[in-house]
Design a protein around this motif. Structure first.
Motif, PDB file in Angstrom:
ATOM      1  N   THR A   7       0.840  -1.202   0.000  1.00 41.03           N
ATOM      2  CA  THR A   7       0.000   0.000   0.000  1.00 41.03           C
ATOM      3  C   THR A   7       0.868   1.243   0.000  1.00 41.03           C
ATOM      4  O   THR A   7       2.035   1.203   0.362  1.00 41.03           O
ATOM      5  CB  THR A   7      -0.949  -0.001   1.220  1.00 41.03           C
ATOM      6  N   ILE A   8       0.282   2.315  -0.422  1.00 38.62           N
ATOM      7  CA  ILE A   8       0.985   3.603  -0.412  1.00 38.62           C
ATOM      8  C   ILE A   8       0.887   4.178   0.983  1.00 38.62           C
ATOM      9  O   ILE A   8      -0.191   4.230   1.576  1.00 38.62           O
ATOM     10  CB  ILE A   8       0.367   4.560  -1.447  1.00 38.62           C
ATOM     11  N   THR A   9       2.000   4.630   1.525  1.00 40.45           N
ATOM     12  CA  THR A   9       2.024   5.218   2.860  1.00 40.45           C
ATOM     13  C   THR A   9       1.972   6.734   2.772  1.00 40.45           C
ATOM     14  O   THR A   9       2.162   7.325   1.697  1.00 40.45           O
ATOM     15  CB  THR A   9       3.292   4.797   3.625  1.00 40.45           C
ATOM     16  N   LEU A  10       1.740   7.360   3.908  1.00 37.68           N
ATOM     17  CA  LEU A  10       1.729   8.815   3.968  1.00 37.68           C
ATOM     18  C   LEU A  10       3.100   9.378   3.591  1.00 37.68           C
ATOM     19  O   LEU A  10       3.201  10.416   2.935  1.00 37.68           O
ATOM     20  CB  LEU A  10       1.323   9.277   5.370  1.00 37.68           C
ATOM     21  N   GLN A  16       6.299  11.970  -3.139  1.00 39.51           N
ATOM     22  CA  GLN A  16       5.826  12.131  -4.510  1.00 39.51           C
ATOM     23  C   GLN A  16       5.256  13.519  -4.781  1.00 39.51           C
ATOM     24  O   GLN A  16       5.463  14.085  -5.851  1.00 39.51           O
ATOM     25  CB  GLN A  16       4.780  11.069  -4.836  1.00 39.51           C
ATOM     26  N   LEU A  17       4.499  14.081  -3.816  1.00 34.54           N
ATOM     27  CA  LEU A  17       3.849  15.369  -4.037  1.00 34.54           C
ATOM     28  C   LEU A  17       4.597  16.548  -3.425  1.00 34.54           C
ATOM     29  O   LEU A  17       4.264  17.694  -3.685  1.00 34.54           O
ATOM     30  CB  LEU A  17       2.413  15.344  -3.493  1.00 34.54           C
ATOM     31  N   GLY A  18       5.574  16.265  -2.582  1.00 38.14           N
ATOM     32  CA  GLY A  18       6.309  17.346  -1.944  1.00 38.14           C
ATOM     33  C   GLY A  18       5.486  18.071  -0.893  1.00 38.14           C
ATOM     34  O   GLY A  18       5.739  19.246  -0.604  1.00 38.14           O
ATOM     35  N   LEU A  19       4.495  17.391  -0.322  1.00 37.98           N
ATOM     36  CA  LEU A  19       3.646  18.000   0.699  1.00 37.98           C
ATOM     37  C   LEU A  19       4.158  17.629   2.086  1.00 37.98           C
ATOM     38  O   LEU A  19       4.464  16.465   2.343  1.00 37.98           O
ATOM     39  CB  LEU A  19       2.198  17.502   0.563  1.00 37.98           C
ATOM     40  N   PRO A  20       4.266  18.589   2.992  1.00 41.67           N
ATOM     41  CA  PRO A  20       4.705  18.244   4.343  1.00 41.67           C
ATOM     42  C   PRO A  20       3.631  17.445   5.074  1.00 41.67           C
ATOM     43  O   PRO A  20       2.445  17.690   4.905  1.00 41.67           O
ATOM     44  CB  PRO A  20       4.922  19.614   5.003  1.00 41.67           C
ATOM     45  N   ILE A  21       4.054  16.477   5.871  1.00 38.99           N
ATOM     46  CA  ILE A  21       3.097  15.677   6.632  1.00 38.99           C
ATOM     47  C   ILE A  21       3.184  15.957   8.121  1.00 38.99           C
ATOM     48  O   ILE A  21       2.404  15.414   8.889  1.00 38.99           O
ATOM     49  CB  ILE A  21       3.280  14.169   6.360  1.00 38.99           C
ATOM     50  N   ASN A  22       4.099  16.782   8.535  1.00 40.14           N
ATOM     51  CA  ASN A  22       4.224  17.152   9.944  1.00 40.14           C
ATOM     52  C   ASN A  22       3.432  18.429  10.191  1.00 40.14           C
ATOM     53  O   ASN A  22       3.336  19.283   9.333  1.00 40.14           O
ATOM     54  CB  ASN A  22       5.693  17.376  10.315  1.00 40.14           C
TER      55      ASN A  22
END
Length: 119
Positions: A7-10, A16-22
């Motif tokens: 599965t794709i993880t966060l 891939q998108l360059g979006l921050p997850i923190n």
């Protein structure tokens, strides 16, 4: 994806998108009168033909929110920016198969443009 992953993880999405997850989560209420929110934040109320549930036609955004002109006041600029961001969300970030509609659940999150991206 690496061998063995199913599965794709966060973290994959972040890379891939360059979006921050923190940071703080993005949340909002689902009990919203979206037509009133459109009128307040975009300056226009969509007609029933321009809606599909709680989604609005992207072409309605293009036609009903005027572009920025030299004599545009600050509120007109904000309305245009909100419309432009909604078009990006509907056409790139959370596009559906038709690519014709964007869900209005994102609009209340764009109310205060000063705080977006600061947390």
């Amino acid at each position: 994806m690496r061998c063995g992953e199913c599965t794709i993880t966060l973290q994959d999405v972040e890379i891939q998108l360059g979006l921050p997850i923190n940071g703080m989560p993005v949340t909002g209420s689902t009990d919203v009168d979206y037509l009133a929110v459109c009128e307040r934040l975009l300056g226009a109320r969509p007609e029933p033909l321009d809606l599909s549930g709680n989604r609005v036609r992207v072409s309605w955004l293009e036609d009903n929110v005027p572009p920025i002109e030299d004599d545009s006041n600050e509120e007109m600029v904000r309305r245009y920016v909100r419309s432009y961001i909604l078009q990006l969300i509907g056409g790139c970030v959370f596009a559906d198969k038709s690519n014709q509609y964007v869900h209005l659940m994102f609009l209340p999150l764009l109310e205060d443009l000063q705080t977006n991206g600061t947390i």
